[in-house]
Design an enzyme around this catalytic site. Structure first.
Site, PDB file in Angstrom:
ATOM      1  N   ARG A  48     -50.097   1.218 -14.304  1.00  0.00           N
ATOM      2  CA  ARG A  48     -49.510   2.509 -14.949  1.00  0.00           C
ATOM      3  C   ARG A  48     -48.897   1.951 -16.638  1.00  0.00           C
ATOM      4  O   ARG A  48     -49.116   2.937 -17.882  1.00  0.00           O
ATOM      5  CB  ARG A  48     -49.315   3.563 -14.390  1.00  0.00           C
ATOM      6  N   GLU A  72     -54.206  14.360  15.713  1.00  0.00           N
ATOM      7  CA  GLU A  72     -54.979  14.213  16.385  1.00  0.00           C
ATOM      8  C   GLU A  72     -55.511  13.211  17.262  1.00  0.00           C
ATOM      9  O   GLU A  72     -55.926  13.169  18.518  1.00  0.00           O
ATOM     10  CB  GLU A  72     -56.358  15.424  15.791  1.00  0.00           C
ATOM     11  N   HIS A  75     -59.738  19.564  14.436  1.00  0.00           N
ATOM     12  CA  HIS A  75     -60.054  19.309  12.728  1.00  0.00           C
ATOM     13  C   HIS A  75     -61.104  18.139  12.922  1.00  0.00           C
ATOM     14  O   HIS A  75     -62.388  17.537  12.629  1.00  0.00           O
ATOM     15  CB  HIS A  75     -59.651  18.866  12.115  1.00  0.00           C
ATOM     16  N   ARG A 123     -48.955  11.810 -15.531  1.00  0.00           N
ATOM     17  CA  ARG A 123     -50.046  11.320 -16.541  1.00  0.00           C
ATOM     18  C   ARG A 123     -50.455  12.563 -17.578  1.00  0.00           C
ATOM     19  O   ARG A 123     -49.922  13.375 -17.272  1.00  0.00           O
ATOM     20  CB  ARG A 123     -51.559  11.591 -16.006  1.00  0.00           C
TER      21      ARG A 123
HETATM   22  N1  URA Z   1     -54.087   6.354  -6.372  1.00  0.00           N
HETATM   23  C1  URA Z   1     -53.329   6.708  -6.840  1.00  0.00           C
HETATM   24  O1  URA Z   1     -52.776   8.098  -5.954  1.00  0.00           O
HETATM   25  N2  URA Z   1     -52.292   6.941  -8.498  1.00  0.00           N
HETATM   26  C2  URA Z   1     -52.822   5.817  -8.931  1.00  0.00           C
HETATM   27  O2  URA Z   1     -52.778   5.717 -10.059  1.00  0.00           O
HETATM   28  C3  URA Z   1     -54.270   5.024  -8.053  1.00  0.00           C
HETATM   29  C4  URA Z   1     -55.481   5.308  -6.875  1.00  0.00           C
END
Ligand code: URA
Length: 256
Positions: free
Chosen positions: A227, A83, A11, A171
């Site tokens: 978050r 790899e 790859h 989310r």
């Molecule tokens: N990368 C992720 O997977 N989640 C996020 O919230 C930010 C970057």
């Protein structure tokens, strides 16, 4: 097994001789970040770009270092590590971005992962779930000292790796109106209580695979969103966080 000097990896599509003996690889997810990382090093040389794998060689303190993008997620990351290991690389440093899930961690801060929650699937193909995804203590120490020296705010602790950016990371701004299967319902709260620092998508693969193979692995992540207050990363903090992670990664690999 190790590749002979002139055999091209399936790859990555380069031969071992092109790495000029590099024993260290820096692994960003984004192919576009490879030349940006090379800017902080000497003698940058483009090697090859195939699919998500963009490879360059550069030197640090006169030692060759490979920079190889992994793409997003475990499967392509595992291919890159496999790899590169077969071409003689022994030390793997992932540099990426992450979404914090602890209220005190701010966008622009750095996270140095000491280990990863193996919520993804790839690492389970490499070692059973009982096997810990842990970073190499020497690389952690070097990243901590470098972040301190460069004056960045950093946090050490556990990162959760998810196979999905939306569902697995709880989310609500997804096509399916934030629906998640039972397994992931309120997972973010559980992880917050368990003192997990952040979400991303590759650390568990990198840390499981390197630990299981007797290689060295670590991850440095720039926080691009918190978050507990926000779903979507925004603004100039993304660039800032990426630059902080890249600078710390590169400097941490210099000879003491
Ligand atoms: N990368 C992720 O997977 N989640 C996020 O919230 C930010 C970057």
């Amino acid at each position: 097994m190790e590749y002979p000097m002139t055999t091209k990896a399936f790859h990555l599509a380069i031969a071992r001789e092109e790495l000029q003996g590099a024993a260290t690889a820096i692994l960003p997810g984004d192919p576009g970040r490879v030349p940006k990382i090379a800017e902080y090093m000497d003698n940058p040389l483009e090697l090859h770009a195939n699919r998500e794998f963009n490879l360059m060689l550069a030197s640090l303190d006169s030692q060759p270092v490979c920079i190889c993008s992994t793409g997003i997620g475990g499967p392509s990351t595992a291919i890159a590590i496999e790899e590169l290991a077969m071409m003689g690389v022994k030390k793997f440093l992932r540099v990426g971005t992450t979404g914090a899930i602890q209220p005190h961690i701010e966008p622009g801060n750095l996270i140095i992962s000491t280990g990863a929650v193996r919520m993804e699937g790839t690492s389970r193909h490499i070692a059973p779930l009982e096997f810990p995804a842990v970073a190499d203590y020497r690389m952690i120490e070097s990243l901590v000292q470098t972040a301190k020296k460069l004056g960045y705010t950093y946090h050490t602790g556990i990162t959760a790796s998810s196979d999905t950016f939306y569902q697995g990371q709880n989310r609500s701004d997804s096509y399916n109106k934030g629906f998640v299967i039972k397994q992931f319902k309120d997972k973010i709260t559980e992880l917050e209580y368990l003192n997990v620092l952040s979400y991303e998508m590759e650390a568990a693969t990198v840390l499981t695979q390197t630990a299981a193979y007797g290689l060295q692995g670590a991850c440095i992540l720039g926080v691009i969103v918190n978050r507990t207050g926000q779903e979507t990363p925004s603004g100039s903090v993304i660039q800032e966080a990426q630059e902080a992670a890249i600078r710390t990664a590169v400097e941490s690999l210099r000879q003491p």
